[in-house]
Design an enzyme around this catalytic site. Structure first.
Site, short mmCIF file in Angstrom:
data_model
loop_
_atom_site.label_atom_id
_atom_site.label_comp_id
_atom_site.label_asym_id
_atom_site.label_seq_id
_atom_site.Cartn_x
_atom_site.Cartn_y
_atom_site.Cartn_z
CG ASP A 45 -41.39 -2.34 -38.64
OD1 ASP A 45 -40.68 -1.69 -37.86
OD2 ASP A 45 -40.95 -2.82 -39.71
CG LEU A 46 -43.18 0.73 -32.32
CD1 LEU A 46 -43.95 2.03 -32.54
CD2 LEU A 46 -43.69 0.05 -31.04
CB ALA A 81 -51.22 13.68 -60.00
NE ARG A 110 -37.57 13.09 -42.39
CZ ARG A 110 -36.86 13.72 -43.29
NH1 ARG A 110 -36.59 15.01 -43.16
NH2 ARG A 110 -36.36 13.08 -44.33
NE ARG A 136 -34.28 10.28 -50.13
CZ ARG A 136 -33.14 10.96 -50.05
NH1 ARG A 136 -33.15 12.26 -50.15
NH2 ARG A 136 -31.99 10.32 -49.91
NE ARG A 142 -47.94 14.11 -62.99
CZ ARG A 142 -47.59 12.97 -62.46
NH1 ARG A 142 -47.94 12.70 -61.23
NH2 ARG A 142 -46.92 12.08 -63.13
C1 LIG Z 1 -32.74 17.01 -41.04
C2 LIG Z 1 -32.58 16.20 -42.30
C3 LIG Z 1 -31.97 16.74 -43.39
C4 LIG Z 1 -31.84 16.00 -44.57
N1 LIG Z 1 -31.24 16.57 -45.67
C5 LIG Z 1 -31.15 15.87 -46.82
C6 LIG Z 1 -30.55 16.44 -47.99
O1 LIG Z 1 -30.10 17.57 -47.99
N2 LIG Z 1 -30.50 15.69 -49.12
C7 LIG Z 1 -30.96 14.42 -49.18
O2 LIG Z 1 -30.89 13.77 -50.23
N3 LIG Z 1 -31.53 13.85 -48.09
C8 LIG Z 1 -31.63 14.54 -46.93
N4 LIG Z 1 -32.22 13.96 -45.83
C9 LIG Z 1 -32.74 12.59 -45.93
C10 LIG Z 1 -31.77 11.59 -45.25
O3 LIG Z 1 -30.50 11.59 -45.86
C11 LIG Z 1 -32.37 10.18 -45.30
O4 LIG Z 1 -32.50 9.77 -46.64
C12 LIG Z 1 -33.73 10.12 -44.65
O5 LIG Z 1 -33.72 10.74 -43.40
C13 LIG Z 1 -34.14 8.66 -44.48
O6 LIG Z 1 -33.31 8.09 -43.52
P1 LIG Z 1 -32.95 6.55 -43.52
O7 LIG Z 1 -32.29 6.18 -44.81
O8 LIG Z 1 -32.17 6.29 -42.27
O9 LIG Z 1 -34.41 5.92 -43.37
P2 LIG Z 1 -35.06 4.64 -44.02
O10 LIG Z 1 -35.08 4.71 -45.48
O11 LIG Z 1 -36.38 4.50 -43.31
O12 LIG Z 1 -34.15 3.48 -43.59
C14 LIG Z 1 -34.05 3.07 -42.24
C15 LIG Z 1 -32.73 2.37 -42.07
O13 LIG Z 1 -32.76 1.17 -42.85
C16 LIG Z 1 -31.48 0.96 -43.42
N5 LIG Z 1 -31.62 0.98 -44.89
C17 LIG Z 1 -32.75 1.22 -45.59
N6 LIG Z 1 -32.52 1.10 -46.89
C18 LIG Z 1 -31.21 0.80 -47.02
C19 LIG Z 1 -30.35 0.57 -48.12
N7 LIG Z 1 -30.78 0.59 -49.37
N8 LIG Z 1 -29.06 0.33 -47.88
C20 LIG Z 1 -28.58 0.28 -46.62
N9 LIG Z 1 -29.33 0.49 -45.53
C21 LIG Z 1 -30.63 0.74 -45.73
C22 LIG Z 1 -30.56 2.07 -42.89
O14 LIG Z 1 -29.95 1.63 -41.73
C23 LIG Z 1 -31.53 3.17 -42.54
O15 LIG Z 1 -31.05 4.05 -41.56
C24 LIG Z 1 -32.34 14.67 -44.64
C25 LIG Z 1 -32.97 14.12 -43.51
C26 LIG Z 1 -33.09 14.87 -42.36
C27 LIG Z 1 -33.78 14.25 -41.16
#
Ligand SMILES: Cc1cc2nc3c(=O)[nH]c(=O)nc-3n(C[C@H](O)[C@H](O)[C@H](O)COP(=O)(O)OP(=O)(O)OC[C@H]3O[C@@H](n4cnc5c(N)ncnc54)[C@H](O)[C@@H]3O)c2cc1C
Length: 313
Positions: free
Chosen positions: A210-211, A126, A221, A115, A194
């Site tokens: 990247d960092l 697979a 996480r 995600r 599978r």
């Molecule tokens: C404790 C926990 C519970 C969760 N529970 C669920 C759940 O029940 N169901 C579920 O579906 N998911 C769940 N998630 C996943 C969560 O909703 C995020 O999808 C996941 O943590 C990735 O986060 P992110 O999008 O910030 O990260 P990344 O994909 O790494 O993105 C980093 C940042 O880049 C920006 N970004 C990246 N892509 C886009 C885009 N297309 N548009 C706009 N901005 C973008 C945003 O600012 C984002 O914060 C959970 C996550 C955690 C940590």
């Protein structure tokens, strides 16, 4: 001369004016085992070379100072700059550092991990290859009960009998591997065979990030709200990168991971010493947890005064 004229390009190979060392000590792989069959291996880092006396953190400073060409300064000033950049979310210099990992994890962890869209991934196929006969199988003491406070989480160990029932259930689904193998032998395609395997089966990928985005991944996480199994991987990744970028990692801990975000209502509650001004139960519980973490006293209870007889009239 070739048709593009590329062989005419003169490359100015500037000799090193500083001594450099390999931040991975000449190793091609720093590997850590996770659970029974999983692992995380750091297989490359950018920068790979750092000036002697500095860490790979130097690349953050190098990028940040490019605007006025001052290069890197004293290590203490560099540290202050990195911490300033982190506090003020000046994130792009952190994107100048990259890490590449080889990760082996169960499919249910990979689903959560994938995600995070800001990494580059290449996963085991697979459809092309046979899945390994390896499954995530926790020990009895790691079988958690459903949390009563967090609907998404588990907490405390379940009783021994229930734990054994759970492990028996895993044994049953893992036994499907034999059928998977037999069906492959009978010519069923790998891409279909599978689909009867459980999500505890192991997959693997190369993951480059990247960092800046890695810290975002780690903040989510390594957090206690994440499932323990992915937390184990996130903590391992953090342990692998920490010796390479110690200053940035310290800033991450100080300003992100162990920091507390306060809402406007929470700031008001601190100032007034009164309860949080909301009827929302979950928000109130979250504030209570933060209040305890901050060591703040309980809010002043507002006494319900009896209305006077004239007011009653
Ligand atoms: C404790 C926990 C519970 C969760 N529970 C669920 C759940 O029940 N169901 C579920 O579906 N998911 C769940 N998630 C996943 C969560 O909703 C995020 O999808 C996941 O943590 C990735 O986060 P992110 O999008 O910030 O990260 P990344 O994909 O790494 O993105 C980093 C940042 O880049 C920006 N970004 C990246 N892509 C886009 C885009 N297309 N548009 C706009 N901005 C973008 C945003 O600012 C984002 O914060 C959970 C996550 C955690 C940590």
């Amino acid at each position: 001369m070739d048709s593009l004229g590329i062989d005419q390009i003169q490359i100015n190979k500037v000799p090193a004016d500083t001594e450099y060392y390999d931040v991975m000590n000449g190793s091609h792989r720093w590997e850590v085992k996770v659970h029974d069959h999983g692992k995380v291996a750091l297989v490359d880092s950018m920068p790979r070379l750092a000036p002697v006396g500095q860490t790979a953190d130097f690349a953050i400073v190098q990028a940040a100072r490019v605007s006025y060409g001052a290069g890197t300064k004293k290590v203490t000033e560099d540290k202050g700059l990195i911490r300033y950049l982190y506090r003020h979310q000046h994130t792009s210099p952190f994107e100048m550092i990259e890490f590449k990992f080889h990760c082996v994890m169960p499919v249910f962890i990979a689903r959560q991990w994938i995600r995070h869209r800001t990494a580059n991934v290449n996963e085991y196929s697979a459809r092309y290859s046979v899945m390994p006969d390896k499954f995530y199988h926790p020990s009895a003491e790691d079988v958690r009960k459903q949390s009563t406070s967090n609907r998404q989480g588990g907490e405390d160990a379940t009783d021994t009998k229930t734990a054994q029932e759970f492990l028996d259930y895993l044994d049953q689904v893992e036994a499907n591997y034999k059928t998977y193998s037999e069906l492959l032998d009978k010519g069923v395609s790998r891409e279909l065979a599978r689909i009867g395997l459980p999500v505890s089966v192991y997959t693997e990928w190369y993951w480059k990030i990247d960092l800046h985005n890695l810290f975002h991944f780690l903040r989510l996480r390594m957090d206690s709200h994440s499932q323990k199994e992915i937390r184990d991987y996130a903590n391992t990744i953090f342990a692998l990168i920490r010796p390479i970028v110690p200053v940035a990692c310290e800033a991450f801990i100080d300003y992100a991971f162990e920091s507390i975000k306060l809402t406007r209502l929470e700031i008001e509650a601190i100032r007034s010493g009164k309860p949080l001004n909301t009827a929302n139960k979950r928000e109130t519980e979250e504030w209570e947890a933060k209040r305890k973490q901050l060591g703040l006293p309980e809010p002043v209870k507002v006494e319900q005064t009896q209305p006077s007889s004239t007011e009653q009239a």
